[in-house]
Motif scaffolding. Structure first.
Motif, PDB file in Angstrom:
ATOM      1  N   ASP A 125     -18.685  32.328  55.300  1.00 49.55           N
ATOM      2  CA  ASP A 125     -19.884  32.535  54.491  1.00 49.55           C
ATOM      3  C   ASP A 125     -20.459  33.939  54.636  1.00 49.55           C
ATOM      4  O   ASP A 125     -20.838  34.561  53.639  1.00 49.55           O
ATOM      5  CB  ASP A 125     -20.948  31.490  54.846  1.00 49.55           C
ATOM      6  CG  ASP A 125     -22.165  31.609  53.951  1.00 49.55           C
ATOM      7  OD1 ASP A 125     -22.014  31.415  52.732  1.00 49.55           O
ATOM      8  OD2 ASP A 125     -23.262  31.921  54.480  1.00 49.55           O
ATOM      9  N   PRO A 126     -20.511  34.510  55.859  1.00 46.96           N
ATOM     10  CA  PRO A 126     -21.043  35.881  55.955  1.00 46.96           C
ATOM     11  C   PRO A 126     -20.212  36.900  55.173  1.00 46.96           C
ATOM     12  O   PRO A 126     -20.746  37.900  54.693  1.00 46.96           O
ATOM     13  CB  PRO A 126     -20.985  36.165  57.466  1.00 46.96           C
ATOM     14  CG  PRO A 126     -21.008  34.826  58.114  1.00 46.96           C
ATOM     15  CD  PRO A 126     -20.230  33.935  57.185  1.00 46.96           C
ATOM     16  N   VAL A 127     -18.919  36.630  55.087  1.00 48.27           N
ATOM     17  CA  VAL A 127     -18.039  37.552  54.360  1.00 48.27           C
ATOM     18  C   VAL A 127     -18.153  37.338  52.859  1.00 48.27           C
ATOM     19  O   VAL A 127     -18.163  38.282  52.062  1.00 48.27           O
ATOM     20  CB  VAL A 127     -16.581  37.373  54.821  1.00 48.27           C
ATOM     21  CG1 VAL A 127     -15.640  38.213  53.977  1.00 48.27           C
ATOM     22  CG2 VAL A 127     -16.451  37.718  56.285  1.00 48.27           C
ATOM     23  N   LEU A 128     -18.233  36.081  52.461  1.00 52.87           N
ATOM     24  CA  LEU A 128     -18.211  35.741  51.040  1.00 52.87           C
ATOM     25  C   LEU A 128     -19.536  36.014  50.350  1.00 52.87           C
ATOM     26  O   LEU A 128     -19.589  36.059  49.119  1.00 52.87           O
ATOM     27  CB  LEU A 128     -17.828  34.269  50.874  1.00 52.87           C
ATOM     28  CG  LEU A 128     -16.452  33.880  51.434  1.00 52.87           C
ATOM     29  CD1 LEU A 128     -16.214  32.396  51.257  1.00 52.87           C
ATOM     30  CD2 LEU A 128     -15.358  34.678  50.767  1.00 52.87           C
ATOM     31  N   THR A 129     -20.618  36.170  51.114  1.00 49.07           N
ATOM     32  CA  THR A 129     -21.915  36.443  50.514  1.00 49.07           C
ATOM     33  C   THR A 129     -21.978  37.898  50.071  1.00 49.07           C
ATOM     34  O   THR A 129     -21.784  38.798  50.896  1.00 49.07           O
ATOM     35  CB  THR A 129     -23.050  36.165  51.515  1.00 49.07           C
ATOM     36  OG1 THR A 129     -22.965  34.807  51.942  1.00 49.07           O
ATOM     37  CG2 THR A 129     -24.412  36.428  50.871  1.00 49.07           C
TER      38      THR A 129
END
Length: 886
Positions: free
Chosen positions: A572-576
């Protein structure tokens, strides 16, 4: 009374031939003028009206069951017929994907050239749902792989530049990575080294570090190889039926190669047929020049007169033009097989001219009077020429009732051409000889006299007749025993030049069952029936997989969705989406690279594994090589950034979409995919792949027969190749039997002596039998190209026998026949035909070369049987008193 009637008819016909020849002599100028005017008109008409049908399907009778099934399938799925298969590979998976999308968009904007464009990988769809097509254990491995890459991805999200890439790698190296992390980093180092060396060499990247993270998310296959299927609009009235579409794709392919660093190749039936026409054309040009030169040389040696050879060749050209006009009148077009009719015409048409010309030469040298020499030549050989023309025509016409339309049309054109060649030689040829008279030579003025009781005065064939006959008996029996071993190579792919792009690419795809173009199709009443049929086919040993539209709905979707959700939480931190850092200058990127390089050089940690140390040293060496050969200038830095970072934002967006997939149903599948498996009337297609790879005819037949046992209505290239080959074999056998029977009946009617009929047929039968044994001995297989030799050997084999037997009938001994112009004409006729076709044996095209080789082999045996075995047998009959002349 019947015999008397036949004798009277024969005499009357002979007199008519003599009168025809003599009339053309007396009105030679008018005949030549009329023939030239008529031929010119026919030439213009032929050139303006004769077309070429290059559709290979039209070579076979459309009423054949498999042809009807094929037409039914094409009507249901027209977008799957006559495709250009575009293969894009050699770059990275990202480059191949982008190249396919760009090319598909470009081709879709050319409706005048292409009726449809199809991407089998369905890039947009699988960029969203691709993870659902992996197995659960493959998903868990991907989850573990991306978890390890998460810190690296996070850095690249904020700073998608060389600064971000090498700053992250410097940090990773400086934190003393453990064994698992070293394995991961070593792989990255190797990929970076490959990219740097590729830039130095000016070559495209072989792979990318992004592929190492995510891998391929399509159902199966090489991620670096993509396909695009283009259906061109074809014009079969031209030689280059798909020239426009193929030329446009090749032009766009060059753009893709320069832009994405990929390789673009074309294969499939349309490109292969186009390349084959080009190869055949080049080979025919070379063979044409060589064969004409050899034919002229042989004729000059045999006839010893430039004027006589010139008259013969002009007559041959006239007959050829007449035959072309006859083709327009009767059929209107030529196919790949009937296009060989001119070559067959030359082989047999020149035989008529040689027989008449050499008999005229013999009579003229003896008498020195042109008028009487022509009359004697016409009287002596006119009947034999007519009988030979009829026998040859019957051989060709025997293909008319067969299912092989290619041969049927060839038979009609060549059969009619035999009568036109005969008429030209009995009219135009003597008229030319009258206008351009030849000179008398000092040759022997009469047939040599030899005593049948004095072996020393006999030709060697007759002196050693008994050893020859004793030797031929076991040879013939052995050849008959070898007949069951004869194999027919029905695969047209084996006739094509394997060095051409289309064929070499096709053969490469055949090596992998996953990409093999040899696919069988079946039509089911609906999708449910198709799924049931696919399940039955999967049980076959010869079937690798059977696909229906239902197979594109992933299994175990609930379990897979749960794994994907877990992956999304971790990433999630990367995909945001975030705001990236300000883009660095070239100086900042160079400093980041240099800092990382020093990290690799400074570290001498004993905890580093051998693999990690080796990869680090290789990467350091690549940096040094880059600085020494390319230099750290802004242009080189820009290129390096493009290679190492490239389309990272787009790649990250693709990863984001993969993590947001929803369940797939039949309704949510792409419409293009549905159209390729469901017909408009509701019928469903089953696509069947073989377990076999390669290009083995036996395995291809096993695959086709295995599927046909489950559903006899199976169709596709494997079925078409097998069934088409069988139809051609049946046509050849049927036509050969009919030709031999028809010729036998004709000879019985004309000759009325069973013994002489058998002697005429003997050279033909022995030649065919010995050809089988010789082809096995020299590994020359019968195939779709060299089978054209069959009608030629039928025509020449019968003609040779007729010439010798009828000359013997004139009341001379066999020794005199052997030493006469008749035997010399047979020899030179065979030699000119060998020269005409033998040049094909030097062609780079396997089919053309096999035709030339087989014809030389066959004609050599035909000469052996006609000028050695037949005279030896007649000589033995003559000595024993079993032959009666008259």
């Amino acid at each position: 009374m019947m015999s008397s009637l036949f004798d009277h008819t024969a005499v009357t016909f002979q007199q008519a031939v003599v009168q025809l020849v003599d009339g053309c002599r007396r009105f030679a100028k008018w005949v030549v003028m009329g023939v030239v005017i008529l031929t010119s008109i026919l030439l213009v008409y032929t050139v303006n009206n004769l077309t070429l049908d290059t559709n290979p399907l039209n070579l076979l009778d459309p009423d054949l069951p498999f042809r009807q099934l094929d037409e039914e399938f094409v009507a249901a799925f027209p977008e799957l017929d006559d495709l250009i298969v575009i293969v894009i590979d050699q770059g990275t998976s990202d480059a191949a994907r982008d190249a396919v999308r760009q090319l598909a968009g470009t081709l879709s904007q050319q409706p005048a050239l292409f009726s449809s464009i199809y991407d089998p990988a369905q890039g947009e769809f699988f960029d969203t749902y691709g993870l659902l097509y992996l197995k659960p254990d493959e998903l868990w491995k991907l989850d573990e792989r991306l978890s390890k890459w998460q810190p690296f991805l996070g850095t690249m999200v904020h700073d998608p530049s060389l600064r971000g890439l090498f700053s992250m790698l410097s940090l990773a190296v400086g934190e003393n990575p453990n064994a698992d992390e070293q394995i991961l980093l070593a792989k990255v180092f190797d990929l970076l080294s490959e990219a740097i060396e590729a830039q130095i060499a000016g070559k495209p990247n072989p792979s990318s570090w992004k592929e190492a993270m995510l891998g391929d998310v399509t159902p199966k296959g090489d991620p670096k190889r993509r396909f695009l299927l283009a259906k061109p609009r074809l014009d079969y009235s031209t030689l280059e039926g798909a020239g426009g579409p193929i030329g446009f794709i090749r032009k766009q392919g060059k753009v893709l190669e320069n832009t994405f660093g990929v390789r673009v190749r074309l294969t499939g039936s349309i490109p292969i047929e186009t390349e084959e026409r080009e190869t055949l054309s080049k080979g025919a040009e070379m063979a044409g020049v060589l064969s004409i030169s050899l034919v002229c040389l042989i004729l000059l040696l045999g006839l010893r007169s430039v004027r006589l050879v010139g008259a013969m060749l002009f007559t041959l050209i006239v007959g050829l033009i007449w035959t072309g006009a006859f083709a327009v009148f009767t059929i209107g077009s030529l196919n790949f097989i009937s296009a060989t009719a001119p070559v067959l015409f030359i082989g047999l048409g020149v035989d008529f001219g040689i027989q008449l010309g050499m008999r005229y030469r013999e009579a003229f040298d003896r008498l020195g009077v042109h008028q009487e020499a022509l009359r004697q030549a016409a009287s002596g050989v006119g009947g034999a020429l007519t009988l030979s023309a009829i026998a040859a025509a019957l051989s060709f016409f025997s293909f008319l009732p067969t299912a092989y339309r290619g041969f049927a049309e060839l038979g009609l054109i060549a059969g009619g051409g035999m009568f036109l060649a005969l008429f030209a030689n009995l009219t135009f040829f003597p008229a030319l000889l009258t206008i351009f008279p030849i000179s008398r030579t000092k040759r022997i003025s009469s047939i040599p006299q030899s005593s049948p009781n004095n072996s020393f005065t006999l030709p060697w064939v007759l002196r050693y007749r008994r050893p020859i006959l004793f030797l031929m008996v076991p040879l013939t029996l052995a050849a008959v025993a070898a007949l069951p071993l004869l194999r027919f190579d029905f695969n047209a792919l084996h006739l094509r030049d394997p060095n051409t792009e289309g064929v070499s690419t096709f053969l490469e795809l055949l090596k992998d069952p996953g990409t093999s173009p040899y696919v069988i199709h079946l039509l089911a009443q609906n999708l449910t029936k198709a799924d049931e049929l696919a399940a039955r086919l999967k049980e076959l040993d010869v079937v690798d997989r059977a696909l229906t539209l239902s197979k594109y709905v992933p299994e175990d979707q609930e379990e897979k969705m749960a794994i994907i959700d877990d992956m999304a939480l971790v990433l999630d931190p990367v995909l945001t989406p975030v705001e990236p850092l300000p883009f660095p200058s070239e100086e900042e990127e160079i400093r980041a690279v240099q800092d990382f390089q020093r990290k690799l050089e400074d570290q001498n940690n004993p905890l580093w594994t051998q693999k990690f140390s080796s990869s680090a040293k290789n990467l350091t060496a690549s940096f040094d090589h880059f600085g020494a050969s390319v230099g750290w200038n802004p242009e080189a830095i820009h290129e390096l950034r493009k290679r190492l970072v490239g389309n990272f934002p787009q790649w990250l967006d693709r990863l984001r979409r993969l993590m947001n997939a929803t369940p797939v149903t039949l309704e949510t599948l792409p419409q293009a995919l549905k159209d390729h498996y469901l017909a408009k009337d509701g019928r469903a297609r089953v696509e069947v792949f073989s377990v076999f790879n390669g290009n083995d005819n036996t395995k291809l037949r096993q695959f086709a027969r295995g599927v046909q046992e489950v559903d006899p209505r199976a169709i596709g290239s494997p079925v078409g190749i097998v069934e088409g080959g069988r139809a051609i074999i049946d046509a050849c056998i049927q036509a050969t039997i009919v030709a031999i029977l028809a010729s036998t009946v004709l000879l019985f009617v004309i000759l009325r002596r069973p013994g002489e009929v058998l002697l005429v047929l003997l050279p033909l039968l022995m030649t065919m039998i010995l050809t089988v044994a010789a082809s096995l001995l020299f590994d020359v297989r019968l195939n779709l190209a060299n089978v054209v030799a069959l009608p030629l050997v039928l025509g020449l084999g019968i003609a040779f026998g007729i010439y010798l037997v009828l000359r013997k009938r004139e009341g001379v001994s066999i020794a005199q026949v052997v030493q006469s112009s008749t035997s010399q004409a047979v020899l030179f006729s065979a030699l000119t035909t060998m020269a005409s076709f033998g040049a094909l044996g030097f062609s780079a095209h396997p089919g053309m070369a096999s035709l030339g080789i087989l014809l030389v082999l066959t004609l050599t045996l035909a000469l052996l049987c006609a000028l050695v075995v037949l005279p030896a047998l007649i000589g033995e009959l003559e000595v024993r008193g079993w032959w009666k002349n008259g």
